[in-house]
Write a protein that holds these residues in place. Structure first.
Motif, PDB file in Angstrom:
ATOM      1  N   SER A  16       0.657  -4.500   5.631  1.00  0.00           N
ATOM      2  CA  SER A  16      -0.449  -3.581   5.330  1.00  0.00           C
ATOM      3  C   SER A  16      -1.767  -4.022   5.951  1.00  0.00           C
ATOM      4  CB  SER A  16      -0.628  -3.455   3.817  1.00  0.00           C
ATOM      5  OG  SER A  16      -1.010  -4.701   3.242  1.00  0.00           O
ATOM      6  N   LEU A  17      -1.763  -5.079   6.745  1.00  0.00           N
ATOM      7  CA  LEU A  17      -3.012  -5.550   7.352  1.00  0.00           C
ATOM      8  C   LEU A  17      -3.645  -4.492   8.249  1.00  0.00           C
ATOM      9  CD1 LEU A  17      -2.216  -9.271   8.262  1.00  0.00           C
ATOM     10  CD2 LEU A  17      -3.740  -8.422   6.478  1.00  0.00           C
ATOM     11  N   THR A  44       4.538   2.942   2.184  1.00  0.00           N
ATOM     12  CA  THR A  44       4.086   1.912   3.097  1.00  0.00           C
ATOM     13  C   THR A  44       4.197   2.397   4.539  1.00  0.00           C
ATOM     14  OG1 THR A  44       6.268   0.900   3.326  1.00  0.00           O
ATOM     15  CG2 THR A  44       4.917   0.195   1.462  1.00  0.00           C
ATOM     16  N   TRP A  84      -5.670   2.253   1.778  1.00  0.00           N
ATOM     17  CA  TRP A  84      -5.867   1.154   0.845  1.00  0.00           C
ATOM     18  C   TRP A  84      -4.679   0.895  -0.065  1.00  0.00           C
ATOM     19  CZ3 TRP A  84      -5.391   2.961  -4.100  1.00  0.00           C
ATOM     20  CH2 TRP A  84      -5.580   4.335  -4.284  1.00  0.00           C
ATOM     21  N   GLY A 125      -1.187  -6.738  -3.839  1.00  0.00           N
ATOM     22  CA  GLY A 125      -2.153  -7.801  -4.093  1.00  0.00           C
ATOM     23  C   GLY A 125      -2.548  -7.873  -5.556  1.00  0.00           C
ATOM     24  N   VAL A 160      -5.568  -1.538   6.427  1.00  0.00           N
ATOM     25  CA  VAL A 160      -6.868  -1.741   5.778  1.00  0.00           C
ATOM     26  C   VAL A 160      -7.994  -1.203   6.650  1.00  0.00           C
ATOM     27  CG1 VAL A 160      -8.464  -3.473   4.873  1.00  0.00           C
ATOM     28  CG2 VAL A 160      -6.007  -3.733   4.500  1.00  0.00           C
ATOM     29  N   THR A 180      -1.482   0.627   0.318  1.00  0.00           N
ATOM     30  CA  THR A 180      -0.379  -0.236   0.739  1.00  0.00           C
ATOM     31  C   THR A 180      -0.675  -1.714   0.515  1.00  0.00           C
ATOM     32  OG1 THR A 180      -1.238  -0.275   3.000  1.00  0.00           O
ATOM     33  CG2 THR A 180       0.397   1.409   2.464  1.00  0.00           C
ATOM     34  N   SER A 181      -1.934  -2.074   0.356  1.00  0.00           N
ATOM     35  CA  SER A 181      -2.302  -3.475   0.154  1.00  0.00           C
ATOM     36  C   SER A 181      -2.842  -3.757  -1.241  1.00  0.00           C
ATOM     37  CB  SER A 181      -3.346  -3.900   1.190  1.00  0.00           C
ATOM     38  OG  SER A 181      -4.516  -3.099   1.089  1.00  0.00           O
ATOM     39  N   ASP A 237       4.915  -7.322   1.985  1.00  0.00           N
ATOM     40  CA  ASP A 237       4.232  -6.026   1.963  1.00  0.00           C
ATOM     41  C   ASP A 237       2.756  -6.163   2.320  1.00  0.00           C
ATOM     42  OD1 ASP A 237       6.608  -4.863   1.250  1.00  0.00           O
ATOM     43  OD2 ASP A 237       6.163  -4.812  -0.889  1.00  0.00           O
ATOM     44  N   LEU A 238       2.126  -7.253   1.881  1.00  0.00           N
ATOM     45  CA  LEU A 238       0.731  -7.483   2.258  1.00  0.00           C
ATOM     46  C   LEU A 238       0.597  -7.713   3.755  1.00  0.00           C
ATOM     47  CD1 LEU A 238      -0.678  -9.764  -0.596  1.00  0.00           C
ATOM     48  CD2 LEU A 238      -1.286  -7.397  -0.099  1.00  0.00           C
ATOM     49  N   ASN A 239       1.538  -8.424   4.330  1.00  0.00           N
ATOM     50  CA  ASN A 239       1.497  -8.675   5.767  1.00  0.00           C
ATOM     51  C   ASN A 239       1.575  -7.376   6.558  1.00  0.00           C
ATOM     52  OD1 ASN A 239       3.402  -9.087   8.356  1.00  0.00           O
ATOM     53  ND2 ASN A 239       2.054 -10.859   8.139  1.00  0.00           N
TER      54      ASN A 239
END
Length: 337
Positions: free
Chosen positions: A259-260, A77, A268, A275, A263, A270-271, A255-257
């Motif tokens: 990885s914004l 990450t 790719w 997800g 993108v 990290t998200s 983790d999604l936050n």
């Protein structure tokens, strides 16, 4: 024979034997996905190659945003954490939050619904108004307010899990309350409840022995559907920054936050994997819940059984004294006065 009867009494096995065709395929697929999720959560310390907050090994630091490779199968990450390890440890966090949140919701919601529906009066009116007000409030916003009030969005491992679970519990209590109250109001007018009152049974005994047992039959269905909602609520809290700290536990929404920004840079991995974990877990639990919900409806279950096989045509008489085949010989029959 005894073992087979014991297996048939298990809820999942019994429903699986009732299902046919596409319904059985959906239920089996949901059970497989959910089973993998549960096993991964239990075996997370064994399956994860690194710790959820580990940044280095004997070869040195991992490095940020490393692509998938032999050392890190799903890459790293932006913070330098191993993606595969974070995804695996995240199943454990999600499972703990689901268990704590749903158990608290069931205990409080069932208790309030049982008392409100059986006693009635002003207490019932007050509880109904409060439950409707909470239920009408946006669930995610209510969870955010509860998380801020409990921990301020920053806490330790168990503190974060309890904060997330309690914030989700506040959202789910009105659902259990309304279902149990409606069932209690219906059941308390049944003949066997009236008979228990006539023989002098106490209200506590009637509620626990007669009403509660029959009012909680739909709880497994609500449990499965609310489990998927708990996953989404937990991910929403983490995505908005009100979840669990990365040094306290792994959480997919956080983790999604983070990885914004990756993108737009073409990073790719990290998200995609956090997800995908959320989508698969929610899909598996939803398939189980929807399948159990359909199988609990006798009309849907009967229709699927009827549609699963050929429809035999009965040899019925359509004319007095004969069948359809006898119509062919009516023209040769001699009519006598």
């Amino acid at each position: 024979m005894a073992q087979r009867r014991l297996l048939d009494r298990l809820p999942v096995v019994h429903q699986l034997r009732q299902s046919v065709g596409l319904q059985r395929g959906m239920l089996v697929a949901g059970l497989i996905i959910t089973g993998v999720f549960v096993l991964t959560a239990i075996l997370a310390p064994v399956l994860a190659p690194y710790g959820y907050s580990q940044l280095r090994d004997e070869d040195g630091t991992f490095g940020a945003q490393q692509p998938p490779g032999p050392q890190h199968l799903l890459g790293t990450t932006v913070g330098g954490y191993d993606v595969l390890s974070r995804v695996i440890w995240g199943t454990q966090t999600a499972a703990l939050v689901i268990v704590v949140a749903v158990i608290l919701s069931i205990f409080i919601g069932v208790l309030l619904g049982l008392v409100s529906g059986y006693i009635g009066g002003w207490l019932d009116r007050v509880l109904v108004v409060v439950a409707d007000a909470v239920y009408a409030f946006p669930s995610l916003l209510l969870a955010i307010v509860a998380a801020i009030a409990i921990s301020g969005g920053q806490s330790s491992f168990w503190g974060g899990i309890l904060a997330a679970a309690v914030s989700i519990t506040v959202v789910f209590i009105p659902q259990y309350f309304r279902v149990i109250r409606a069932e209690t109001v219906r059941i308390k007018s049944e003949a066997y409840v009236e008979s228990a009152k006539v023989i002098g049974a106490s209200p506590t005994r009637i509620m626990t022995r007669h009403v509660l047992r029959n009012a909680t039959r739909t709880l497994p269905l609500i449990f499965t559907l609310n489990s998927s909602e708990a996953i989404l609520t937990l991910a929403g809290l983490g995505f908005l920054g009100f979840g669990i700290e990365p040094t306290a536990a792994a959480e997919w929404g956080y983790d999604l936050n983070k990885s914004l920004s990756d993108v737009t840079s073409g990073i790719w991995w990290t998200s995609v994997f956090p997800g995908l974990a959320i989508v698969l877990v929610v899909l598996g639990i939803t398939l189980v819940g929807e399948s159990l919900n359909d199988l609990a409806d006798p009309r849907l279950r009967t229709r699927r059984r009827a549609d699963s096989g050929p429809h035999p045509t009965a040899d019925v008489s359509v004319v007095p004294g004969g069948t359809v085949d006898d119509l062919a010989g009516l023209d040769t029959v001699e009519h006598r006065p």
